[in-house]
Motif scaffolding. Structure first.
Motif, PDB file in Angstrom:
ATOM      1  N   VAL A 188      70.983  69.474  54.898  1.00  0.00           N
ATOM      2  CA  VAL A 188      71.197  68.551  53.603  1.00  0.00           C
ATOM      3  C   VAL A 188      69.190  68.240  53.878  1.00  0.00           C
ATOM      4  O   VAL A 188      68.276  67.433  54.465  1.00  0.00           O
ATOM      5  N   HIS A 189      68.960  67.659  52.117  1.00  0.00           N
ATOM      6  CA  HIS A 189      67.649  67.188  51.990  1.00  0.00           C
ATOM      7  C   HIS A 189      67.488  66.450  50.698  1.00  0.00           C
ATOM      8  O   HIS A 189      68.304  66.346  50.803  1.00  0.00           O
ATOM      9  N   ARG A 190      66.385  66.658  50.323  1.00  0.00           N
ATOM     10  CA  ARG A 190      65.712  65.514  49.109  1.00  0.00           C
ATOM     11  C   ARG A 190      66.414  66.169  48.041  1.00  0.00           C
ATOM     12  O   ARG A 190      65.659  67.372  47.785  1.00  0.00           O
ATOM     13  N   SER A 191      66.910  65.270  46.906  1.00  0.00           N
ATOM     14  CA  SER A 191      66.664  65.425  46.030  1.00  0.00           C
ATOM     15  C   SER A 191      65.894  65.742  44.636  1.00  0.00           C
ATOM     16  O   SER A 191      66.287  66.167  43.713  1.00  0.00           O
ATOM     17  N   ASP A 192      65.467  64.994  45.117  1.00  0.00           N
ATOM     18  CA  ASP A 192      64.853  63.876  44.109  1.00  0.00           C
ATOM     19  C   ASP A 192      62.724  64.133  44.526  1.00  0.00           C
ATOM     20  O   ASP A 192      62.720  64.989  45.408  1.00  0.00           O
ATOM     21  N   SER A 193      62.278  64.176  43.560  1.00  0.00           N
ATOM     22  CA  SER A 193      60.903  64.427  43.686  1.00  0.00           C
ATOM     23  C   SER A 193      60.068  63.520  45.200  1.00  0.00           C
ATOM     24  O   SER A 193      60.462  62.256  44.698  1.00  0.00           O
ATOM     25  N   SER A 194      59.592  64.160  46.084  1.00  0.00           N
ATOM     26  CA  SER A 194      60.088  62.959  47.460  1.00  0.00           C
ATOM     27  C   SER A 194      58.380  63.133  48.014  1.00  0.00           C
ATOM     28  O   SER A 194      58.100  64.891  48.818  1.00  0.00           O
ATOM     29  N   GLY A 195      58.199  61.998  48.676  1.00  0.00           N
ATOM     30  CA  GLY A 195      56.746  62.158  49.354  1.00  0.00           C
ATOM     31  C   GLY A 195      56.987  62.284  50.556  1.00  0.00           C
ATOM     32  O   GLY A 195      55.884  63.117  51.901  1.00  0.00           O
ATOM     33  N   THR A 196      58.382  61.761  50.666  1.00  0.00           N
ATOM     34  CA  THR A 196      58.867  61.994  52.165  1.00  0.00           C
ATOM     35  C   THR A 196      58.895  64.328  52.389  1.00  0.00           C
ATOM     36  O   THR A 196      58.646  64.544  53.401  1.00  0.00           O
ATOM     37  N   THR A 197      59.614  64.343  51.555  1.00  0.00           N
ATOM     38  CA  THR A 197      59.979  65.946  51.784  1.00  0.00           C
ATOM     39  C   THR A 197      58.455  66.274  52.118  1.00  0.00           C
ATOM     40  O   THR A 197      58.328  67.662  52.427  1.00  0.00           O
TER      41      THR A 197
END
Length: 392
Positions: A188-197
């Motif tokens: 599972v990963h982020r689908s949005d543009s993310s600083g966490t990512t």
């Protein structure tokens, strides 16, 4: 690198969707109220004095802390209304560049392209937090060890089974080794543009030459495998509700889910496997020095893989970005009047001082004094039409 997405059965996907909705609603969302699911915090106070309304957007990583800060501040200053939409770091930066918010929050610093679009922007670190690697495995409630390279191989789709020897060989507990199932890992990963990512993929980039070459660090990378979920809450809900999953989630979300997410111990540069916590995250901040000025280039700053046997290796700042000369943002409250500009400056000043008292109860690291001093110097440079603004 395997670029094919790993398939799960139609039944599993259906279960995932249902459980995300149910668990997220009953778990992490319950702590912060109904607005948590809507990714919005708003102070709703009334007063006979003229009210000023400030708008912000960005990081979901910092949302629990930002929400608590706004609630406390609005209770102290009933004529100031503050809104914050947790839409992801990338969207928050875009909103600041397009002058649709007074401030943006991000766990990723401004890139050169962002600085070109917002050349007047200042960087103000507001907190420090950890990114966990959470998993959902039946019969393994604690104790899973992982390295950055193995995590990278999982997210690259090169390690696909929970009982892969590269995972098994990292474990020191014989019972845990035997319990690792011969079943597919659901990534599972982020689908949005993310600083966490951005921070998570930065860690993978430092620990895995293959990841650095083929994927790299980004707020919205081209994921080789896995399923996307929106925001930290979305990833937390997915992992919490679905067996055999692995995902990366900010520490406060992981610990406030009901039940709490199960967290991996991640190997640090000292070769130690460290579980994320307030204490092990704070250890990363001990090495902070030679930070840029608030109007400088922060793109080379990170808190990854810092030294120390007890230091957790995936830690990041969250930054607030504002315009140094607020008159460039005349579409927003802070750019329209001295009262609006002062309201923003005084909220920022409070956030890096008294607002830090909210940090530890939500498992964020209070800013070290040298960072607070740097923030003070930065906030004091904010002007409206060249006029300095009072901080209190």
């Amino acid at each position: 690198m395997n670029t094919e997405r790993k398939a799960v059965s139609t039944t599993t996907i259906a279960i995932v969707v249902v459980l995300i909705v149910v668990v997220a609603g009953a778990g992490a969302y319950a702590l912060y109220g109904s607005n948590y699911g809507g990714n919005t915090t708003s102070s709703n106070t009334t007063t006979s004095a003229q009210a000023e309304t400030l708008g912000g957007a960005g990081s979901t990583f910092v949302y629990p802390l930002m929400s608590a800060m706004i609630t406390q501040y609005s209770g102290l200053h009933t004529n100031i209304h503050i809104n914050y939409q947790a839409v992801g770091s990338g969207a928050g930066i875009t909103d600041l560049e397009s002058h649709t918010v007074d401030y943006a929050a991000s766990d990723a610093p401004l890139k050169a392209a962002d600085q070109a679009k917002a050349p007047n922007a200042l960087t103000i670190p507001v907190t420090i937090g950890a990114i966990t690697v959470a998993y959902n495995l039946p019969h393994i409630a604690t104790g899973l060890n992982l390295t950055g390279d193995v995590i990278a191989q999982i997210y690259a789709g090169n390690i696909t089974m929970w009982n892969d020897p590269k995972i098994v060989n990292l474990q020191t507990n014989a019972t845990l080794k035997a319990a690792l199932p011969a079943q597919q890992i659901i990534v599972v990963h982020r689908s949005d543009s993310s600083g966490t990512t951005f921070t998570f993929t930065g860690f993978l980039t430092q620990d895995s030459p293959a990841w650095a070459k083929e994927v790299g660090q980004a707020k919205a990378p081209s994921w080789p495998t896995g399923y996307g979920a929106n925001g930290n809450a979305g990833v937390a809900g997915f992992v919490q509700g679905t067996h055999l999953t692995i995902g990366y989630v900010e520490l406060a979300y992981a610990l406030t889910s009901t039940p709490k997410l199960t967290l991996s111990a991640v190997q640090n540069p000292a070769g130690k496997y460290v579980v994320p916590s307030l204490q092990t995250s704070a250890a990363a901040a001990l090495a902070l020095s030679n930070l840029p000025a608030g109007n400088g280039d922060w793109s080379g700053v990170d808190l990854l893989n810092k030294p120390g046997a007890t230091t957790y290796p995936i830690v990041t700042f969250t930054y607030i970005f504002v315009y140094k000369e607020l008159s460039v943002n005349t579409a927003q409250t802070s750019g329209k009047s001295i009262a609006g500009a002062t309201a923003l400056v005084q909220f920022l000043w409070w956030a890096v001082h008294d607002g830090q008292q909210q940090s530890q109860t939500l498992d964020y690291v209070p800013l070290p004094q040298n960072v607070v001093t740097l923030d003070e110097q930065t906030i004091q440079t904010i002007t409206l039409n060249g006029q300095p603004l009072p901080t209190s």
